[in-house]
Design a protein around this motif. Sequence first.
Motif, PDB file in Angstrom:
ATOM      1  N   LEU A  59       0.849  -1.182   0.000  1.00  0.00           N
ATOM      2  CA  LEU A  59       0.000   0.000   0.000  1.00  0.00           C
ATOM      3  C   LEU A  59       0.884   1.231   0.000  1.00  0.00           C
ATOM      4  O   LEU A  59       1.685   1.438   0.922  1.00  0.00           O
ATOM      5  CB  LEU A  59      -0.890   0.007   1.247  1.00  0.00           C
ATOM      6  CG  LEU A  59      -1.699   1.275   1.514  1.00  0.00           C
ATOM      7  CD1 LEU A  59      -2.745   1.501   0.427  1.00  0.00           C
ATOM      8  CD2 LEU A  59      -2.347   1.207   2.888  1.00  0.00           C
ATOM      9  N   MET A  60       0.773   2.033  -1.061  1.00  0.00           N
ATOM     10  CA  MET A  60       1.472   3.314  -1.151  1.00  0.00           C
ATOM     11  C   MET A  60       0.467   4.408  -0.806  1.00  0.00           C
ATOM     12  O   MET A  60      -0.712   4.304  -1.164  1.00  0.00           O
ATOM     13  CB  MET A  60       2.007   3.551  -2.560  1.00  0.00           C
ATOM     14  CG  MET A  60       3.055   2.571  -3.021  1.00  0.00           C
ATOM     15  SD  MET A  60       4.652   2.745  -2.204  1.00  0.00           S
ATOM     16  CE  MET A  60       5.118   4.417  -2.649  1.00  0.00           C
TER      17      MET A  60
ATOM     18  N   MET B  86       5.519   3.947   1.470  1.00  0.00           N
ATOM     19  CA  MET B  86       5.030   2.583   1.361  1.00  0.00           C
ATOM     20  C   MET B  86       4.567   2.225   2.769  1.00  0.00           C
ATOM     21  O   MET B  86       5.366   1.960   3.656  1.00  0.00           O
ATOM     22  CB  MET B  86       6.108   1.632   0.856  1.00  0.00           C
ATOM     23  CG  MET B  86       5.564   0.263   0.540  1.00  0.00           C
ATOM     24  SD  MET B  86       6.763  -0.823  -0.280  1.00  0.00           S
ATOM     25  CE  MET B  86       6.640  -0.248  -1.972  1.00  0.00           C
ATOM     26  N   ARG B  87       3.263   2.299   2.982  1.00  0.00           N
ATOM     27  CA  ARG B  87       2.710   2.202   4.323  1.00  0.00           C
ATOM     28  C   ARG B  87       2.705   0.782   4.874  1.00  0.00           C
ATOM     29  O   ARG B  87       3.043   0.543   6.016  1.00  0.00           O
ATOM     30  CB  ARG B  87       1.289   2.788   4.346  1.00  0.00           C
ATOM     31  CG  ARG B  87       0.632   2.756   5.697  1.00  0.00           C
ATOM     32  CD  ARG B  87       1.414   3.553   6.712  1.00  0.00           C
ATOM     33  NE  ARG B  87       0.725   3.526   7.994  1.00  0.00           N
ATOM     34  CZ  ARG B  87       1.334   3.523   9.159  1.00  0.00           C
ATOM     35  NH1 ARG B  87       2.637   3.549   9.228  1.00  0.00           N
ATOM     36  NH2 ARG B  87       0.640   3.504  10.270  1.00  0.00           N
ATOM     37  N   SER B  88       2.257  -0.184   4.067  1.00  0.00           N
ATOM     38  CA  SER B  88       2.169  -1.546   4.591  1.00  0.00           C
ATOM     39  C   SER B  88       2.299  -2.565   3.469  1.00  0.00           C
ATOM     40  O   SER B  88       2.195  -2.232   2.285  1.00  0.00           O
ATOM     41  CB  SER B  88       0.854  -1.755   5.362  1.00  0.00           C
ATOM     42  OG  SER B  88      -0.253  -1.709   4.506  1.00  0.00           O
TER      43      SER B  88
ATOM     44  N   ASN C 251      -1.604 -11.119   7.891  1.00  0.00           N
ATOM     45  CA  ASN C 251      -0.613 -10.495   8.757  1.00  0.00           C
ATOM     46  C   ASN C 251      -0.030  -9.288   8.028  1.00  0.00           C
ATOM     47  O   ASN C 251       0.694  -9.441   7.054  1.00  0.00           O
ATOM     48  CB  ASN C 251       0.483 -11.515   9.092  1.00  0.00           C
ATOM     49  CG  ASN C 251       1.434 -11.010  10.133  1.00  0.00           C
ATOM     50  OD1 ASN C 251       1.161 -10.022  10.810  1.00  0.00           O
ATOM     51  ND2 ASN C 251       2.560 -11.681  10.262  1.00  0.00           N
ATOM     52  N   VAL C 252      -0.353  -8.088   8.478  1.00  0.00           N
ATOM     53  CA  VAL C 252       0.062  -6.851   7.812  1.00  0.00           C
ATOM     54  C   VAL C 252       1.326  -6.316   8.467  1.00  0.00           C
ATOM     55  O   VAL C 252       1.415  -6.250   9.695  1.00  0.00           O
ATOM     56  CB  VAL C 252      -1.063  -5.791   7.872  1.00  0.00           C
ATOM     57  CG1 VAL C 252      -0.588  -4.455   7.339  1.00  0.00           C
ATOM     58  CG2 VAL C 252      -2.279  -6.277   7.095  1.00  0.00           C
ATOM     59  N   HIS C 253       2.293  -5.944   7.633  1.00  0.00           N
ATOM     60  CA  HIS C 253       3.542  -5.355   8.101  1.00  0.00           C
ATOM     61  C   HIS C 253       3.511  -3.862   7.790  1.00  0.00           C
ATOM     62  O   HIS C 253       3.304  -3.479   6.637  1.00  0.00           O
ATOM     63  CB  HIS C 253       4.737  -6.005   7.394  1.00  0.00           C
ATOM     64  CG  HIS C 253       4.765  -7.484   7.546  1.00  0.00           C
ATOM     65  ND1 HIS C 253       5.241  -8.103   8.669  1.00  0.00           N
ATOM     66  CD2 HIS C 253       4.339  -8.467   6.726  1.00  0.00           C
ATOM     67  CE1 HIS C 253       5.124  -9.403   8.531  1.00  0.00           C
ATOM     68  NE2 HIS C 253       4.577  -9.654   7.359  1.00  0.00           N
ATOM     69  N   PHE C 254       3.719  -3.042   8.816  1.00  0.00           N
ATOM     70  CA  PHE C 254       3.770  -1.598   8.600  1.00  0.00           C
ATOM     71  C   PHE C 254       5.212  -1.200   8.310  1.00  0.00           C
ATOM     72  O   PHE C 254       6.130  -1.638   8.995  1.00  0.00           O
ATOM     73  CB  PHE C 254       3.205  -0.842   9.803  1.00  0.00           C
ATOM     74  CG  PHE C 254       1.715  -0.956   9.873  1.00  0.00           C
ATOM     75  CD1 PHE C 254       0.915  -0.046   9.206  1.00  0.00           C
ATOM     76  CD2 PHE C 254       1.116  -1.993  10.562  1.00  0.00           C
ATOM     77  CE1 PHE C 254      -0.461  -0.157   9.237  1.00  0.00           C
ATOM     78  CE2 PHE C 254      -0.260  -2.120  10.594  1.00  0.00           C
ATOM     79  CZ  PHE C 254      -1.052  -1.204   9.927  1.00  0.00           C
TER      80      PHE C 254
ATOM     81  N   GLY D  79      -3.706  -0.098   7.459  1.00  0.00           N
ATOM     82  CA  GLY D  79      -2.972  -0.667   6.330  1.00  0.00           C
ATOM     83  C   GLY D  79      -3.850  -1.568   5.475  1.00  0.00           C
ATOM     84  O   GLY D  79      -5.064  -1.353   5.352  1.00  0.00           O
ATOM     85  N   LEU D  80      -3.241  -2.576   4.920  1.00  0.00           N
ATOM     86  CA  LEU D  80      -3.960  -3.480   4.017  1.00  0.00           C
ATOM     87  C   LEU D  80      -4.993  -4.340   4.724  1.00  0.00           C
ATOM     88  O   LEU D  80      -5.792  -5.014   4.071  1.00  0.00           O
ATOM     89  CB  LEU D  80      -2.961  -4.360   3.262  1.00  0.00           C
ATOM     90  CG  LEU D  80      -2.162  -3.603   2.198  1.00  0.00           C
ATOM     91  CD1 LEU D  80      -0.926  -4.382   1.799  1.00  0.00           C
ATOM     92  CD2 LEU D  80      -3.030  -3.313   0.986  1.00  0.00           C
ATOM     93  N   SER D  81      -5.032  -4.312   6.065  1.00  0.00           N
ATOM     94  CA  SER D  81      -6.062  -5.080   6.769  1.00  0.00           C
ATOM     95  C   SER D  81      -7.456  -4.512   6.512  1.00  0.00           C
ATOM     96  O   SER D  81      -8.453  -5.181   6.758  1.00  0.00           O
ATOM     97  CB  SER D  81      -5.777  -5.157   8.271  1.00  0.00           C
ATOM     98  OG  SER D  81      -5.850  -3.886   8.852  1.00  0.00           O
TER      99      SER D  81
END
Length: 107
Positions: free
Chosen positions: A4-5, A42-44, A96-99, A87-89
Motif C-alpha cells: 500500500l502506497m 510505502m505504508r504496509s 498479517n500486515v507489516h507496517f 494498512g492493508l487489513s
Amino acid sequence: MLYLMMDKNAKMNLVKVGFSDGQSNLKTRRKAYFSYNPLAIMRSSCAGSRTMEKTCHGKLAEWGCSLSGTEWFIVPNELFDKLYKSGLSVFYPKNNVHFLEKFPWDA
C-alpha cells in the motif's frame, strides 16, 4: 505480496495498492516510486496475489475514484485515515500486515 502506497498532499489523498513478487522486488519498487514521488510512503505490505490486488482496485474505485492514467486512487479523508491506521487489513483483515513507513509528521 501486496503493498500500500500513500501520498497526502494539499489537494487530495492518494493511495495505490500494488503487487510485488517478493521482498527484494518490493524494495526495488519502493526506490522507483521514491524517484518520481519522494513524498509518497510505502505504508504496509502483506501476503497476496495479483487477483487480490485487482479486488483492492475494485474496492478503491467504489470508495473513491481513479486518478486518470495512473494506478493511484483519490479517496476521502476518512478512508485515507483508516488505511493509514490499519494498512492493508482494511481489505484483508485476516492477513498479517507489516507496517513499513510513516509520514514525517507522524514520527
